[in-house]
Write an enzyme that holds these catalytic residues in place. Structure first.
Site, mmCIF file in Angstrom:
data_model
loop_
_atom_site.group_PDB
_atom_site.id
_atom_site.type_symbol
_atom_site.label_atom_id
_atom_site.label_comp_id
_atom_site.label_asym_id
_atom_site.label_seq_id
_atom_site.Cartn_x
_atom_site.Cartn_y
_atom_site.Cartn_z
ATOM 1 C CG HIS A 55 -2.016 -1.181 1.361
ATOM 2 N ND1 HIS A 55 -2.617 -1.326 2.193
ATOM 3 C CD2 HIS A 55 -2.404 -1.740 0.161
ATOM 4 C CE1 HIS A 55 -3.630 -2.515 1.937
ATOM 5 N NE2 HIS A 55 -3.234 -2.838 0.651
ATOM 6 C CB SER A 56 3.898 2.331 -1.983
ATOM 7 O OG SER A 56 4.451 1.143 -2.038
#
Ligand SMILES: Cc1cc2nc3c(=O)[nH]c(=O)nc-3n(C[C@H](O)[C@H](O)[C@H](O)COP(=O)(O)OP(=O)(O)OC[C@H]3O[C@@H](n4cnc5c(N)ncnc54)[C@H](O)[C@@H]3O)c2cc1C
Ligand SMILES: *[C@@H]1O[C@H](CO)[C@@H](O)[C@H](O)[C@H]1NC(C)=O
Length: 608
Positions: A540-541
């Site tokens: 989930h950058s």
């Protein structure tokens, strides 16, 4: 020979053709078919490819040889036991939406409201963005549900496979009985505090026909007009400017997708707008190569600075994920079959999916969860390291959970040499970690690895929160009927003689009212060590080009314009100025829909 013939001039150019880009380009092209749009995507095409349509093939994309994923290696860090964690990121048309695990979770209302209130982004509050999430989706679970959508392109359902995996069923059954004040609910995704501390069945970004709901097939490929051009295997080097006006981009044909292509740098012009949509890993790197970023970084590579924006790539954010294996009864169905190691099982799953989209191949193996938040009386258990962070982020925001917790339908088995047992896993990711990393260019070579630090666990509050997650999850899981004990080699190495160590030898479930395992200070340290040894990404950058005031390190303004230049916007998951408690496809859809409206307004296009 060049793999594609790309014209020299377009109205609009997208650098990156991932999740958000497909939403925006699809919406704009539909509203104004005359608009000449170009999408340049580094990775391969996904059109009509079964590996992007059959949900159960999601694991394939993570194989080390995968061409649909880019693997970003973080620098080794003492905070994660000296490991260099690897963050895979979608790399194909449709980006993450074409390869992700399809878990459906939506953020807390206060997450969006924080973007608006704390960072001065008018129009980005929950009142603005929730309707856009509705616009994006058809909620096949029940389209009449409050805050869900009934006619959007993206479908969400429980899949064609209406049978829940056994571990999920038991998680939903035992959870509410064991956990005080944490009942079961039909709805875990309503944005408010009513969706926190409830056990719920997990919806998926999978249609009720059992198909992956990506943005490539649902916004782009299906509305492709002659004026909307999408090219795979084209890697954007940088944005080109006349003065401070963005006028186009430079690109090369990607040598991974087109190994025979010459590495000549080509130029294409945008008469109206350039949009960076290369994701939280890609957009900040393009900016730096274009001369936008901190002087100290650009200078190292002889790049002429156009705008001094030290916030570029400065704050990498993600959700640290702890996955801990437990053994289950040998007769339990697990997601192991999705590894594809057993060809017979695999073809059986394919046949079932072909028939009606059902079975393991039509799902993702994650069928139940809880977004957990400590109650007042539990806060003590989290210890002093956590207290200050609690006050800062959570105390007055009752809709913010601390983490998401689930009994996963298998253990992905990144740790190869597992014995022939059946597994489930406790999955726990933090919604709002306190730690931050960074990502910057490390070379002029556009194929080179960046200077990347995921930053995991560099703040003690994150360790404290995951220690608590390990304990909460373990108590719950050891009460489930399928439980046959922890898989001890990958659990904390508790000091000999401690009750926590003794409990590692369990091989059958304990009674609902059995006493909880007690942990000494040394035991807590053993858990912390285990967390440092195994924590990973939730993929989930985000937050590397934050939308906030320039003097606070912002990179884009409320209309997504990059500060200091004209004709350049960023629209993807690099813009959140603060984290969101969700699997981030949902937040990306909201950003995509919002960006489409903003761009349409700027360009005088109606009907988006
Ligand atoms: C393995 C994995 C599992 C996930 N699981 C879930 C889940 O279960 N549920 C959920 O909600 N979310 C999940 N996510 C997260 C979600 O998919 C992402 O947050 C989301 O897709 C981000 O969208 P984006 O548009 O910001 O970037 P992306 O979709 O990543 O798009 C960026 C695109 O830009 C391209 N690009 C980068 N640099 C360049 C360049 N220089 N030139 C040209 N193109 C370039 C990339 O190849 C990529 O295709 C997962 C993600 C991954 C990777
Ligand atoms: C493409 O745009 C041109 C004008 O630039 C227009 O004449 C044509 O109808 C458009 N094509 C499609 C398929 O919409």
């Amino acid at each position: 020979m060049a793999p594609h013939t790309i014209e020299s001039n377009y109205d609009l150019i997208f650098a990156g053709g991932g999740t958000a880009a497909c939403v925006i380009a699809g919406r704009l092209s539909k509203a104004d078919p005359n608009l000449k749009i170009l999408i340049l995507e580094a990775g391969p095409s996904t059109k009509d490819k079964l590996e992007h349509i059959r949900p159960g093939q999601y694991r394939m994309h993570l194989a080390p040889t995968s061409k649909t994923m880019q693997f970003y290696k973080s620098k080794p860090s003492e905070h994660v036991a000296g490991r260099a964690v690897v963050i895979p990121s979608g790399r194909c048309i449709g980006g993450g939406s074409s390869v992700n695990f399809m878990l459906y979770n939506r953020p807390a209302a206060s997450d969006f409201d924080d973007w608006q209130t704390n960072f001065g982004n008018k129009g980005w509050g929950s009142k603005d963005l929730i309707p856009l999430l509705q616009k994006a989706e058809t909620y096949e679970v029940d389209p009449t549900r409050k805050t869900h959508g009934s006619s959007g392109p993206i479908k969400a359902s429980f899949g064609a496979n209406t049978k829940m995996m056994e571990m999920a069923k038991q998680f939903l059954e035992i959870g509410p009985k064991f956990e005080k004040d944490r009942p079961e609910s039909e709805e875990g995704n309503n944005f408010g505090s009513e969706s926190v501390n409830v056990f719920y069945r997990m919806p998926k970004y999978i249609s009720s026909a059992g198909r992956r709901s990506d943005t490539a097939h649902h916004y782009l490929y299906n509305s492709e007009s002659k004026n909307l051009s999408v090219f795979d295997g084209t890697r954007v080097k940088r944005v080109i400017f006349e003065g401070t006006q963005a006028v186009g981009v430079e690109y090369v044909f990607d040598k991974q997708v087109y190994p025979d292509a010459e590495q000549t740098v080509h130029t294409v012009r945008a008469s109206r707008l350039v949009v960076l949509s290369a994701g939280a890993m890609g957009s900040s790197l393009i900016l730096e190569r274009s001369g936008i970023g901190a002087a100290s970084i650009l200078g190292k590579f002889g790049i002429k600075q156009i705008v001094d924006l030290p916030g570029v790539g400065k704050e990498y954010d993600d959700h640290p994920f702890l996955i801990t294996p437990y053994v289950v009864d040998a007769n339990t169905e697990t997601t192991e079959a999705l590894s594809g190691k057993d060809p017979e099982q695999w073809s059986k799953l394919l046949r079932q999916w072909d028939t009606d989209g059902s079975g393991l191949m039509g799902g993702n193996g994650v069928d139940a969860a809880i977004k957990m938040r400590p109650r007042e009386d539990e806060l003590e258990e989290l210890g002093p390291d956590f207290k200050e962070y609690w006050e800062k982020i959570f105390a007055d925001k009752p809709d913010k959970p601390l983490f998401w917790l689930s009994a996963l339908g298998g253990f992905p088995g990144a740790h190869s040499a597992l014995p022939p047992l059946k597994f489930m896993a406790l999955g726990c990711f933090l919604g709002y970690p306190a730690s931050r990393g960074h990502i910057h260019i490390a070379s002029n070579d556009i194929y080179a690895h960046p200077d990347f630090d995921a930053g995991f666990l560099s703040h003690p509050a994150d360790v404290a929160a995951l220690v608590w997650g390990y304990k909460k999850g373990r108590e719950l899981i050891r009460r489930m009927g399928v439980y046959r004990g922890p898989f001890a080699p990958l659990h904390p190495q508790f000091p000999g003689g401690s009750p926590a160590a003794a409990a590692l030898a369990e091989s059958v479930p304990v009674a609902l009212d059995a006493p909880k395992i007690g942990y000494s200070k040394e035991d807590d340290e053993a858990i912390a060590t285990n967390i440092r040894n195994f924590v990973a990404t939730t993929w989930h950058s985000l937050g590397t080009c934050p939308m906030k005031p320039r003097e606070q390190g912002g990179v884009v303004d409320t209309d997504l314009n990059v500060y200091g230049v004209t004709g350049l916007k960023i629209a993807d998951l690099s813009i959140p100025p603060a984290n969101v408690n969700c699997n981030t496809y949902s937040a990306t859809l909201a950003i995509g829909e919002k960006a489409a409206i903003i761009i349409a307004n700027n360009l005088g296009i109606e009907g988006v």
